[in-house]
Design a protein around this motif. Structure first.
Motif, PDB file in Angstrom:
ATOM      1  N   PHE A  44      -1.994  -0.377   0.870  1.00 38.79           N
ATOM      2  CA  PHE A  44      -1.992  -1.087  -0.401  1.00 38.79           C
ATOM      3  C   PHE A  44      -1.000  -0.495  -1.408  1.00 38.79           C
ATOM      4  O   PHE A  44      -0.580  -1.185  -2.336  1.00 38.79           O
ATOM      5  CB  PHE A  44      -3.389  -1.083  -1.027  1.00 38.79           C
ATOM      6  CG  PHE A  44      -4.388  -1.940  -0.305  1.00 38.79           C
ATOM      7  CD1 PHE A  44      -3.999  -3.084   0.373  1.00 38.79           C
ATOM      8  CD2 PHE A  44      -5.736  -1.600  -0.300  1.00 38.79           C
ATOM      9  CE1 PHE A  44      -4.924  -3.874   1.036  1.00 38.79           C
ATOM     10  CE2 PHE A  44      -6.669  -2.385   0.351  1.00 38.79           C
ATOM     11  CZ  PHE A  44      -6.267  -3.526   1.035  1.00 38.79           C
ATOM     12  N   SER A  83       2.006  -2.473  -2.243  1.00 40.77           N
ATOM     13  CA  SER A  83       1.838  -3.879  -2.619  1.00 40.77           C
ATOM     14  C   SER A  83       2.545  -4.238  -3.924  1.00 40.77           C
ATOM     15  O   SER A  83       3.281  -5.226  -3.994  1.00 40.77           O
ATOM     16  CB  SER A  83       0.348  -4.219  -2.734  1.00 40.77           C
ATOM     17  OG  SER A  83      -0.299  -4.052  -1.492  1.00 40.77           O
ATOM     18  N   VAL A 123       3.705  -8.090   1.752  1.00 36.41           N
ATOM     19  CA  VAL A 123       2.437  -8.461   1.117  1.00 36.41           C
ATOM     20  C   VAL A 123       1.657  -9.459   1.971  1.00 36.41           C
ATOM     21  O   VAL A 123       0.428  -9.544   1.850  1.00 36.41           O
ATOM     22  CB  VAL A 123       2.672  -9.036  -0.299  1.00 36.41           C
ATOM     23  CG1 VAL A 123       3.266  -7.970  -1.207  1.00 36.41           C
ATOM     24  CG2 VAL A 123       3.534 -10.289  -0.277  1.00 36.41           C
ATOM     25  N   SER A 140      -0.385  -6.118   3.034  1.00 36.00           N
ATOM     26  CA  SER A 140      -1.269  -6.151   1.864  1.00 36.00           C
ATOM     27  C   SER A 140      -2.405  -7.146   2.032  1.00 36.00           C
ATOM     28  O   SER A 140      -3.521  -6.905   1.580  1.00 36.00           O
ATOM     29  CB  SER A 140      -0.457  -6.505   0.613  1.00 36.00           C
ATOM     30  OG  SER A 140       0.579  -5.583   0.400  1.00 36.00           O
TER      31      SER A 140
END
Length: 287
Positions: free
Chosen positions: A18, A21, A217, A221
């Motif tokens: 993460f 991200s 992402v 993510s």
């Protein structure tokens, strides 16, 4: 104890994933509209999730699980990605670190409200201290901000905390990767329509870094990170594992140092040690 350590390991891996991200989103919104970026990443991840569910022959969720899955979708599939993409048009990714430091508190709060978890008072002390360390470090780093961007980030943090806590509850029954896959499929019809309506007029003007940001992402993510994150929350407890998010800004800076050659200051190392101590303290008093 073994389960707790596995929860920490899985949650930590999710946090590391993460950590890229917001920088990836910041790069992507340079050429892609926030609505298209949000919907496209959800559609791509949903297609991957559908393939996984079919390959593993997973059973459909019970009817009682549909509303909680919709809450997960609202929080982490639609709300957080869209609001952060909008915010990052007016604030820097460095400035947004301030708000990520508040995410563990939001997650823990919703874990109490939605998950019936009851951390001990000292948990809130360590969690608050850890958040204060991150926020203080972000403010010291500086970075231009705008009120609209700040408000969007506050809303994003609340929705993300809700999605994390709700997903953790479901993960204990459905499994971590199954939760995010089903949440993505629930959101797919709306996200596909949004992607079609916001399709760029020309793909020729979109740079390679923007495509790379969208790819990150979408795959990491929106899918891979959640597989590890929800597994960690289910194994180690939402309130306890949620404190690992305090390390996310520092992992982001570490990645910047390794990949981009940016300097890591002694102050960053000192604050990181303080945050690690707060995470350890919060975990001890989380139950």
């Amino acid at each position: 104890m073994h389960t707790s350590f596995r929860g920490v390991g899985s949650g930590l891996l999710g946090v590391i994933i993460f950590s890229g991200s917001l920088p990836a989103t910041r790069v992507a919104v340079g050429d892609l509209a926030p609505l298209f970026l949000t919907s496209a990443r959800a559609v791509i991840a949903a297609l991957i999730g559908a393939a996984l569910l079919l390959a593993m022959r997973e059973k459909r969720p019970e009817r009682a699980d549909l509303v909680p899955l919709a809450v997960v979708a609202l929080g982490v599939v639609v709300g957080f990605p869209l609001l952060t993409a909008l915010a990052l048009q007016t604030i820097t990714s460095a400035h947004s670190i301030l708000f990520i430091g508040l995410l563990p508190l939001a997650t823990a709060g919703f874990a109490v409200l939605r998950g019936a978890e009851r951390p001990r008072p000292l948990f809130w002390l360590f969690s608050g201290l850890g958040s204060a360390c991150v926020v203080g470090f972000a403010l010291a780093k500086g970075g231009e901000g705008a009120l609209a961007g700040d408000l969007l980030m506050c809303a994003a943090i609340l929705l993300c905390g809700l999605g994390y806590a709700e997903g953790a509850k479901l993960s204990r029954r459905l499994g971590g990767w199954q939760v995010i896959c089903w949440a993505l499929l629930i959101a797919l019809p709306v996200m596909a329509l949004m992607a079609a309506l916001t399709l760029p007029a020309s793909f020729a003007t979109i740079s390679a870094p923007a495509w790379a940001g969208l790819a990150y992402v979408s795959v990491f993510s929106m899918m891979v990170g959640f597989i590890f994150w929800y597994r960690g929350l289910a194994l180690g407890g939402t309130a306890a594992i949620g404190q690992l998010q305090l390390l996310q800004p520092f992992f982001g800076l570490l990645l910047a140092a390794l990949v981009l050659g940016e300097a890591v200051s002694p102050a960053m190392l000192a604050v990181t040690l303080c945050v690690v101590a707060c995470v350890a303290g919060a975990r001890r008093f989380a139950r």
